[in-house]
Design an enzyme around this catalytic site. Structure first.
Site, PDB file in Angstrom:
ATOM      1  N   ARG A  19      43.811 -77.349 107.893  1.00  0.00           N
ATOM      2  CA  ARG A  19      42.447 -77.854 107.842  1.00  0.00           C
ATOM      3  C   ARG A  19      41.712 -77.404 109.097  1.00  0.00           C
ATOM      4  NH1 ARG A  19      41.600 -81.575 103.704  1.00  0.00           N
ATOM      5  NH2 ARG A  19      43.511 -82.376 102.747  1.00  0.00           N
ATOM      6  N   HIS A  28      37.807 -78.660 105.126  1.00  0.00           N
ATOM      7  CA  HIS A  28      38.296 -77.535 104.328  1.00  0.00           C
ATOM      8  C   HIS A  28      37.646 -76.231 104.780  1.00  0.00           C
ATOM      9  CE1 HIS A  28      40.768 -79.557 101.379  1.00  0.00           C
ATOM     10  NE2 HIS A  28      39.810 -80.410 101.107  1.00  0.00           N
ATOM     11  N   ARG A  77      32.338 -80.393 101.734  1.00  0.00           N
ATOM     12  CA  ARG A  77      33.709 -80.428 102.254  1.00  0.00           C
ATOM     13  C   ARG A  77      33.894 -79.438 103.408  1.00  0.00           C
ATOM     14  NH1 ARG A  77      35.841 -84.817 101.618  1.00  0.00           N
ATOM     15  NH2 ARG A  77      37.962 -84.003 101.617  1.00  0.00           N
ATOM     16  N   HIS A 137      39.173 -82.518  96.410  1.00  0.00           N
ATOM     17  CA  HIS A 137      37.841 -82.945  95.974  1.00  0.00           C
ATOM     18  C   HIS A 137      37.214 -81.898  95.040  1.00  0.00           C
ATOM     19  CE1 HIS A 137      38.157 -86.096  98.934  1.00  0.00           C
ATOM     20  NE2 HIS A 137      36.924 -86.523  98.687  1.00  0.00           N
TER      21      HIS A 137
END
Length: 355
Positions: free
Chosen positions: A79, A174, A168, A115
């Site tokens: 991440r 991300h 995101r 997501h």
């Protein structure tokens, strides 16, 4: 991968610098893509209006999130918020500064985005269901209207997916390539379920066997890799180490938390849809009445909002997983069986008085 990561960081910095004023909107879109909203908003709405679509939505969401977990374990995706601190490609401690937010510090691996995958698979189901519904209502000569509807719905689909993906990336949870993989993966899972009508007539035994397979496969993969000295929970300590605020690290973002939540929902749906309460209410005479369905929608959405006030203790991890499973299983039981049955019983005396 360093090339993708480094350029991804540049995109994140650009978004955080030039679009900081749109934080509230982007945070809202991130919540729109939250897989948990599938069960508390999309599912109760669609199931009462169209049971076929609602059932497919749960299967797509659960199986899609399961594939997401397996791919995350295989791909070992970093991440952004911790990668910039861990990587060695930036010299002389010149690692870029990425702003963190309350929703940034997810603890599982980052690729593909859960997501983005959850949002794309569920909205794919909703759009295709809406299009098939309009086809049955529109006359054959009205091809122009059908094309207009098709263009509008798919434009809405892509607008939502792009917004979720940007949100995101903006919060640095991300990289861009991870959300793209998530969208593609979600659409593939949803499309696959277009060719599996058997889920509509699945027995309780089928639900239980599916649940057991998903759990044992994930657990078996976890244990197998542990024997090979590969820790699939490697991302959790890194997330805790580099998160700007310890209060932003939540146990419900760990890989097993999502697995337990999804298995609980599928387990609950299997019991509910094969229960006597469901058969008497939704499959009875009232099940075809619009007033009955609308009452079920309102009651379901209201009741599930109250679920947010039920806080599961997080001090003991195993207890958290057990209670999370039970809470998740209660959602479809409430939506599919309990609420429709209660409304069915309340409408019954009225019908007798009218007679």
């Amino acid at each position: 991968m360093d090339f993708l990561h480094k350029n991804g960081v540049l995109i994140i910095q650009y978004l955080q610098k030039d679009y900081r004023a749109y934080y509230n909107f982007l945070n809202f879109m991130s919540n729109v893509g939250d897989p948990r909203n599938i069960f508390s908003i999309y599912f109760p709405l669609w199931f009462q209006l169209n049971q076929t679509v609602g059932t497919k939505m749960i299967w797509v969401a659960v199986v899609g999130d399961w594939f997401n977990l397996i791919f995350k374990w295989i791909l070992f995706g970093h991440r952004p918020y911790w990668w910039v601190q861990e990587t060695q490609i930036y010299l002389n401690h010149s690692s870029p500064c990425l702003e963190q937010f309350p929703t940034t510090c997810e603890t599982g691996p980052g690729s593909p985005s859960g997501h983005a995958m959850g949002s794309s698979c569920v909205w794919y189901v909703m759009v295709t269901a809406a299009l098939s519904h309009t086809v049955s209502w529109v006359d054959k000569p009205s091809t122009a209207l059908h094309r207009l509807t098709w263009s509008f719905l798919w434009s809405l689909f892509w607008l939502i997916q792009i917004s979720v993906c940007i949100s995101r990336v903006f919060i640095a949870t991300h990289f861009p390539h991870q959300v793209i993989l998530g969208v593609i993966g979600g659409m593939l899972v949803a499309e696959a379920f277009e060719y599996t009508p058997s889920i509509q007539t699945a027995s309780l035994s089928t639900y239980l066997k599916t649940n057991l397979f998903l759990f044992l496969f994930a657990l078996g993969l976890y244990l197998l890799l542990r024997l090979l000295d590969i820790d699939l929970l490697w991302s959790v300590p890194i997330a805790k180490k580099w998160c700007a605020n310890p209060d932003w690290v939540h146990i419900d973002t760990t890989p097993f938390a999502g697995l337990v939540r999804n298995l609980g929902v599928l387990f609950g749906l299997g019991f509910a849809i094969n229960s006597e309460m469901f058969l008497r209410s939704c499959r009875g005479e009232n099940g075809y009445k619009l007033s009955f369905r609308l009452l079920c929608v309102v009651a379901s959405l209201t009741t599930l909002q109250l679920y947010h006030f039920i806080k599961i203790p997080t001090h003991a991890e195993h207890l958290f997983y057990v209670l999370s499973f039970c809470k998740s299983a209660s959602i479809p039981l409430t939506v599919v069986a309990l609420i429709p049955y209660c409304i069915h019983m309340l409408m019954k005396p009225r019908e007798k008085k009218i007679d």
